[in-house]
Design a protein around this motif. Structure first.
Motif, short mmCIF file in Angstrom:
data_model
loop_
_atom_site.label_atom_id
_atom_site.label_comp_id
_atom_site.label_asym_id
_atom_site.label_seq_id
_atom_site.Cartn_x
_atom_site.Cartn_y
_atom_site.Cartn_z
N PRO A 134 4.04 8.02 -7.33
CA PRO A 134 4.12 9.34 -7.96
C PRO A 134 5.35 10.14 -7.54
N TYR A 135 5.86 9.88 -6.34
CA TYR A 135 7.02 10.63 -5.86
C TYR A 135 8.32 10.02 -6.35
N ILE A 136 8.27 8.72 -6.67
CA ILE A 136 9.47 8.04 -7.16
C ILE A 136 9.64 8.29 -8.65
N LEU B 124 0.83 -1.21 0.00
CA LEU B 124 0.00 0.00 0.00
C LEU B 124 0.87 1.26 0.00
N GLY B 125 1.86 1.30 0.92
CA GLY B 125 2.73 2.47 1.00
C GLY B 125 3.52 2.65 -0.29
N LYS C 54 21.26 4.92 -14.35
CA LYS C 54 20.53 6.10 -14.84
C LYS C 54 19.49 6.53 -13.82
N PHE C 55 18.84 5.53 -13.21
CA PHE C 55 17.80 5.84 -12.22
C PHE C 55 18.41 6.57 -11.04
N PHE C 56 19.57 6.09 -10.59
CA PHE C 56 20.21 6.67 -9.41
C PHE C 56 20.57 8.12 -9.67
N ARG D 2 15.43 9.10 -2.79
CA ARG D 2 14.41 8.53 -3.66
C ARG D 2 14.85 7.18 -4.21
N TYR D 3 16.15 7.10 -4.57
CA TYR D 3 16.64 5.85 -5.13
C TYR D 3 16.56 4.73 -4.09
#
Lengths: 221, 470
Positions: free
Chosen positions: B296-298, B289-290, B422-424, B431-432
């Protein structure tokens, strides 16, 4: 609002006074006297004794009282609920009960006689550390508390909820159950009958199965 | 079991078979099902005819084109004939031959009755779906898939055990749900493919071109009202046709066998088979759930906002779909149709035998480790107190703690330097870390399932003394 306006005008006059006190200032004409306020502009608070804030507060007073009463009622209700959890009389069978003489439980058998009424299996086995013992296993799966079924053909207890399996002696071996079934108290009463005591439990992983209150010597049969 | 109808027909004792695969009423019902399929395909043939599409024949077949409508017309005719055969043969079920053949039942059961193969099949199916999305989302292919699944369902009805599990009033809506999931997945790919094609040509997505505004009243409100009436009618019909099954009065010492959660929680129940209750029942649902709230924030990808696309959001859509299709819907299928008495896995054509034996003997990681070294498990001397026991227990479970520590603490860093580089860079540290831990927790479920099935691994960390198992 009123205060703010008043503060501003006071500040303004102070500035004027400071300017007047400055040295070598040109001679200024004397200020005209401050006019006397007409009655309409006078502070109403002093006159009426009620300002807007206290009026609003007066309006909210019943709401505050109402909510306080509700909170108090809820608290009492909660306390009553807590009391309700400890009834004066428990209509439950006594936790200790007699199940007949040891000879009713021959070696190598799991008796489901007391399962429906009392939730225990009476096990007489020599499969636990090679000792000939009679003990009572609580019929509560150690995973999430469903009642497993004793499967005579497979010689195991099998839980229908998540598939945990236990050997005849109560030790878990398959599925997610993390620990063996729990024993409840068993002793030989003075009249020669076995007596189960469900108010105590013995957990194998805590080493409590060594406790002599958790079993009866099976060689008595 | 499946050869029994044959034997009993030799003995002319067909009516004594307690679990007949085929009965006159089954054949009669199937004839109507085939007839409905026939009507559906007549409509589709008509649509194909109007569209006027052709199929290019391969060179060895002489080349040339045949109209798609012709293929559907032939198929519709076959369906009509099958329906007629059913109508005319319903009086002699013993000699009826249009049934699911035994070898096919055995083959299907061999896959689905083994959780390993079932999970492998759903995962491979998922990958194939993504790889062939262009082809699968064509209307004719989609229609063919719908027909195949309906034909499979229809012909499987000639099996007694299949009818028991699929025809159970509880399970009928779940069958419908599977078709709905399939339909909406197909719609997504159909629309996404269209936009992806347009994007490749440098055109804006359909939604931004075709964005004529409509009025709330009457356009939206009328649509809502019609949906409301249709849904109410459906619920009324459902309530009349399928009775809510009542079971025997509840008893604290008798658990129904099998004991199943409501269908939407069967994924959780399946999770409970592999993880301890505090993890599978409390931590993982909260993380799910969390984690969904955190998406949306990630997400840093601004594309795909307000229109369907796959190519512009490959990672996000693949991750979500893997979590939803094989892990959630797949587990609902497993729990509803395949889990039987004693929570054993059964094939869809298999009799629910309470005494079915599955060889299981689960072993903890610590046992693998210490016995593998040829040593006994570290154990405190008998009668020692908590503080004396604790070091022994922690030493015993050290391999598990190291494994979990590596998985949740070291792996995010390693991934940041390699596959998620790339994500990091785009996400930043916090966030990562949230993102990578969510992905790892999600992967923890299939990982544990595979380990349980492959090497009977029970728990990574098993401390029953403290009610702490992972």
């Amino acid at each position: 609002m009123l205060n703010a306006v008043r503060g501003k005008s006071a500040g303004a006059s102070a500035e004027v006074a400071a300017a007047g006190a400055a040295p070598a200032a040109p001679v200024k004409p004397a200020l005209p006297p401050i006019p006397v306020k007409p009655p309409a502009a006078k502070d109403k608070k002093a006159a009426v004794g009620v300002d807007r804030r206290s009026f609003v507060a007066a309006c909210f007073a019943p709401v505050v009282i109402g909510f306080s009463a509700m909170a108090a009622t809820s608290l009492i209700w909660l306390l009553d609920l807590a009391r309700f959890m400890f009834p004066n009389v428990l209509v439950e069978p006594p936790t200790a009960f007699k199940i007949g003489p040891p000879s009713d439980y021959p070696l190598g058998g799991v008796s489901t006689k007391w399962l429906a009424a009392r939730g225990v299996w009476i096990v007489h086995t020599d499969q636990y550390k090679g000792r000939n013992l009679i003990y009572a296993l609580a019929s509560v799966c150690t995973h999430l508390g469903c009642t497993p079924n004793w499967l005579e053909g497979e010689q195991k207890y099998k839980c229908p909820c998540h598939g945990s399996g236990f050997y005849v002696n109560g030790i878990n071996f398959e599925g997610p159950a993390p620990r063996p079934l729990e024993r409840v108290g068993l002793k030989l009463a003075a009249d020669g009958q076995l007596e189960v005591d469900k108010s105590v439990k013995f957990q194998e992983e805590m080493g409590q199965w060594e406790d002599s209150n958790s079993y009866v010597d099976g060689s008595l049969v | 079991m499946n050869s029994l109808p044959l034997i009993t027909s030799w003995l002319s004792l067909g009516s004594l078979e307690p679990h007949p695969n085929v009965t006159p009423s089954v054949i009669f019902g199937l004839s109507w099902l085939y007839f409905i399929l026939f009507l559906m395909n007549v409509a589709w043939t008509w649509r194909s005819f109007k569209k006027g599409h052709h199929i290019d024949m391969p060179a060895f077949a002489g080349g040339g084109h045949i109209p798609t409508a012709a293929v559907w017309a032939v198929y519709s005719t076959v369906l009509m004939l099958v329906s007629v055969i059913h109508f005319s043969c319903s009086s002699s079920p013993e000699s009826f031959w249009l049934i699911m053949p035994d070898f096919a039942k055995t083959a299907v059961d061999a896959v689905v009755a083994d959780a390993r193969y079932f999970f492998a099949a759903t995962s491979i199916g998922f990958v194939l779906m993504l790889l062939f999305r262009e082809w699968l989302a064509r209307p004719n292919v989609g229609w063919a898939l719908l027909n195949l699944s309906l034909l499979f369902l229809t012909i499987s009805m000639t099996d007694w055990d299949f009818r028991q599990i699929v025809g159970k009033p509880d399970n009928v809506p779940i069958v419908a749900m599977l078709f709905i999931v399939g339909f909406f997945t197909w719609v997504f790919f159909y629309r996404a493919n269209e936009n992806d094609r347009r994007a490749a040509q440098g055109l804006p997505p359909v939604e931004s071109v075709n964005n004529e505004k409509v009025l709330t009243w009457p356009d939206l409100v009328y649509t809502e009202m019609i949906c409301m009436i249709a849904a109410t009618a459906l619920l009324v019909l459902w309530g009349i046709a399928l009775q809510a099954p009542l079971e025997e009065p509840a008893s604290a010492v008798k658990t129904p066998n099998p004991s199943k959660a409501p269908w939407y929680f069967l994924g959780l129940q399946e999770m409970l088979v592999y993880y301890d209750p505090w993890l599978a029942g409390v931590v993982f649902p909260s993380v799910i759930l969390g984690g969904m709230m955190a998406i949306p924030y990630i997400d840093f990808n601004k594309l795909g906002n307000g229109y369907y696309t796959f190519n512009e959001r490959k990672f996000a859509i693949t991750t979500f779909m893997f979590g939803f299709l094989p892990l959630w819907v797949g587990m609902i299928i497993l729990g509803t149709f395949l889990r039987g008495p004693n929570w054993n896995v059964f094939g869809i054509y298999e009799f629910w035998d309470v005494h079915k034996l599955e060889a299981l003997n689960n072993v903890n990681l610590s046992e693998y480790f210490w016995y593998g070294l040829g040593k006994p498990l570290p154990m405190a001397p008998a009668g020692s107190d908590f503080w004396k026991q604790a070091p022994y227990i922690l030493l015993r479970e050290a391999p598990g703690f190291l494994a979990i520590g590596f998985y949740l603490a070291a792996l995010p860093g390693l991934m940041a330097g390699t596959i998620f580089k790339k994500f990091f860079i785009r996400m930043g540290f916090v966030r990562y870390m949230v993102f990578s831990n969510l992905v790892l927790m999600m992967a923890a479920l299939p990982l544990k399932m595979v380990l349980r099935w492959a090497v009977n691994l029970k728990y990574f960390i098993a401390i029953p003394e403290w009610f702490f198992n992972v």
